[in-house]
Motif scaffolding. Structure first.
Motif, short mmCIF file in Angstrom:
data_model
loop_
_atom_site.label_atom_id
_atom_site.label_comp_id
_atom_site.label_asym_id
_atom_site.label_seq_id
_atom_site.Cartn_x
_atom_site.Cartn_y
_atom_site.Cartn_z
N HIS A 213 0.93 -1.05 0.05
CA HIS A 213 0.12 0.01 -0.12
C HIS A 213 0.95 1.01 0.16
N HIS B 88 2.77 7.49 5.55
CA HIS B 88 1.61 8.04 6.04
C HIS B 88 0.78 7.13 7.11
N ASP B 89 1.01 5.95 6.72
CA ASP B 89 0.10 5.06 7.84
C ASP B 89 1.02 4.41 8.83
N HIS C 183 -3.66 12.73 6.05
CA HIS C 183 -4.20 12.06 4.97
C HIS C 183 -5.54 11.55 5.16
N ASP D 288 -4.99 7.43 -1.74
CA ASP D 288 -5.03 6.35 -0.47
C ASP D 288 -6.49 5.82 -0.69
#
Ligand SMILES: [Fe+2]
Ligand SMILES: [Fe+2]
Length: 436
Positions: free
Chosen positions: A214, A246-247, A302, A331
Motif C-alpha cells: 500500500h 503516512h500509515d 491524510h 489513499d
C-alpha cells in the motif's frame, strides 16, 4: 621620410595595442569561465548534474571537443564517470590508461599526439569510434591534497593544449573538488535516508497482508498526481516521503484490530482512527532536516476531509496541506483498487464514481481532476506494482496515449467498438485480471 617614420610608429603602437587587447580579452575570457563555473556549481548538489556542468564548462573553456571527469572510487579502486560526452557510464581499474596513470601518480599529462604516446590506450578509440589527437589529463585534489578524480580533456580545436590551459584547469580543479566531494557525500546520505524511509514503509506494509504494498503504491500515485499538477521537484520529494510514511502510526494499533476481517466495533474503529495522530507523533521524533520538517504534518493529515469532517483534527479546505489532499485521493483509490483475496477489483468506473461522489466533501476537486489526467500506462504500472515487468511494452506504449478521463469516456461511449474498445480492452486486460 617623415611620413614613413610616422607610419612605423603608428603600426608599432597598433600592434602593441592589439597584443595588449588580446591579452586582456583572454584574461577576461578566463575570468568569465571561472566565474561561470563557480556560479553554476556552487548550488548544485546532484552529482550527475554537477559532472555535466563541469564537463561542459571545461570543454568550452579549453576550446576542446570532449571533457570527461573521472571520479576515484576508493573502495573499489576504480575510476568512473557517470556521464561523458557521447558515452554512458564508464568504469575501469584505477591504474589503467592515461587517466589511471594521472590518478596514481598525480602528474599532469599533456599529450600533443596521443597515438605517439605509449600510455595512450588505442582500444578505447577503437571501441567508441572516436579519434583522439591531443589530450590533457589533470589530477583533481581535495583540500587534504588527496586525489579524488581526474579531468580528461580531448582534442583541442586549435592545436595541442598549452601551459595556460593547464593553469586554467588547475584553478577549475581546485574550485570543483570541494563541491564534488559535497555532492558525493550528499548522495550517500540521501541513499541512506531513502533506504531508511523505504524500510519503515515496508515494516508497516508487512503488518497486514491485505494492504501489502500500500505505502509504496501510494508513493507512486501521489507522484503521478504531482507530476500532472506541475509541483516542484523538492515538494514532490517531500510528498513521496510523506506517502511512504503516512500509515506508519498503524504500528501503534493493536494487531488483532488492525487485521480483523469482520465488522469493527465503535471502540475498535476509533482505535484505528488514532493512527494518523500516531504517525505524526512518531515521525516528529525523527530529526528531519529543515527541508523535510513538513513530512509529519502532511503524513498525519491524510484522513482529513475537505469539508472538515475528517480526522484527527477536522481540518477543512486549504487548512489541509495540498500534499495531504493529494494523499487522500491516492489513499482511497488504492484502497478501492488493491487486490483482495478471492475477489476481483471493483469495476474501474465504479471506483471513479466514488471519487466523484466524494469530491468537494472528502476530496479536493483539483486533486481529483489531476488524478484523472494520469496516463493509463502510468496507472497500470502502479496498479500492477511488483509484477509490472510482466506488462506488455506495446500495450504500455499504446496506453500512454490516453489518460483516465479518456478511458472513462471510452467506457461510457461504446466499449465494444473501434478505438474505444481498444483502449478499454487493453486497460481492462490488466485491470480486470482475476485474482486468487
Ligand atoms: Fe491511513
Ligand atoms: Fe493509507
Amino acid at each position: 621620410m617623415k611620413v614613413k617614420e610616422q607610419d612605423t610608429i603608428d603600426s608599432y603602437s597598433q600592434s602593441q595595442i592589439t597584443t595588449k587587447l588580446k591579452f586582456y580579452q583572454e584574461e577576461h575570457r578566463r575570468l568569465t569561465v571561472l566565474f561561470n563555473i563557480t556560479r553554476n556549481i556552487s548550488t548544485e548538489l546532484k552529482l550527475d548534474k554537477l559532472l555535466r556542468i563541469l564537463m561542459d564548462e571545461v570543454k568550452r573553456a579549453l576550446k576542446a571537443d570532449r571533457c570527461t571527469v573521472f571520479l576515484l572510487d576508493k573502495h573499489r579502486n576504480e575510476l568512473w564517470s557517470k556521464v561523458a560526452h557521447g558515452e554512458r557510464e564508464i568504469r575501469f581499474p584505477g591504474h589503467l590508461g592515461v587517466a589511471g596513470y594521472v590518478a596514481t601518480t598525480g602528474h599532469i599529462l599533456n599529450i600533443p599526439d596521443a597515438y605517439a604516446d605509449p600510455r595512450f590506450n588505442r582500444e578505447i578509440d577503437k571501441k567508441t569510434g572516436y579519434h583522439t589527437s591531443n589530450m590533457l589529463t589533470f589530477p583533481m585534489r581535495n583540500k587534504l591534497g588527496e586525489i579524488i578524480g581526474v579531468f580528461q580533456v580531448l582534442n583541442k580545436y586549435d592545436g595541442p593544449f598549452t601551459k595556460e590551459d593547464e593553469q586554467l584547469l588547475d584553478t577549475i580543479s581546485v574550485i570543483s573538488a570541494t563541491q564534488l566531494e559535497n555532492a558525493q557525500l550528499y548522495e550517500e546520505q540521501k541513499k541512506t535516508f531513502d533506504s531508511f524511509i523505504e524500510t519503515l514503509a515496508s515494516t508497516i506494509d508487512a503488518r497486514d497482508p491485505l494492504t501489502a504494498g500500500h505505502s509504496h503504491r501510494i508513493a507512486q500515485y501521489v507522484d503521478a498526481i504531482a507530476h500532472v499538477m506541475n509541483i516542484l521537484p523538492n515538494r514532490r520529494e517531500i510528498l513521496r516521503y510523506a506517502a511512504l510514511l503516512h500509515d506508519y502510526g498503524k504500528i501503534a494499533i493493536r494487531e488483532a484490530i488492525l487485521t480483523k476481517r469482520g465488522r469493527l466495533t465503535v471502540r475498535e474503529y476509533s482505535h484505528i482512527q488514532e493512527h494518523p495522530a500516531y504517525t505524526r507523533s512518531i515521525l516528529e521524533k525523527i530529526n528531519f532536516s529543515n527541508d523535510y520538517k513538513s513530512i509529519p504534518i502532511i503524513a498525519a493529515a491524510h484522513h482529513e476531509k475537505i469539508d472538515g469532517t475528517g480526522y484527527p483534527k477536522g481540518l477543512s479546505g486549504n487548512d489541509i496541506p495540498l500534499e495531504a489532499r493529494i494523499l487522500a485521493v491516492a489513499d482511497v483509490f488504492d484502497a478501492l483498487t488493491s487486490k483482495r483475496h478471492y475477489r476481483d477489483r471493483m469495476e474501474f468506473d465504479k471506483v471513479i464514481d466514488i471519487l466523484d461522489r466524494d469530491t468537494s466533501t472528502h476530496f479536493d476537486e483539483i486533486c481529483v481532476k489531476a488524478f484523472k489526467k494520469i496516463k493509463l500506462d502510468v496507472l497500470i504500472r502502479i496498479l500492477e506494482d511488483g509484477t509490472s515487468d510482466l506488462l506488455d511494452k506495446k500495450d504500455l506504449k499504446f496506453l500512454n496515449n490516453y489518460n483516465v478521463n479518456q478511458l472513462l469516456e471510452a467506457l461510457k461511449r461504446h466499449p465494444r467498438r473501434g478505438e474505444d474498445k481498444l483502449v478499454a480492452g487493453t486497460f481492462n486486460k490488466y485491470y480486470n485480471k482475476a485474482y486468487s
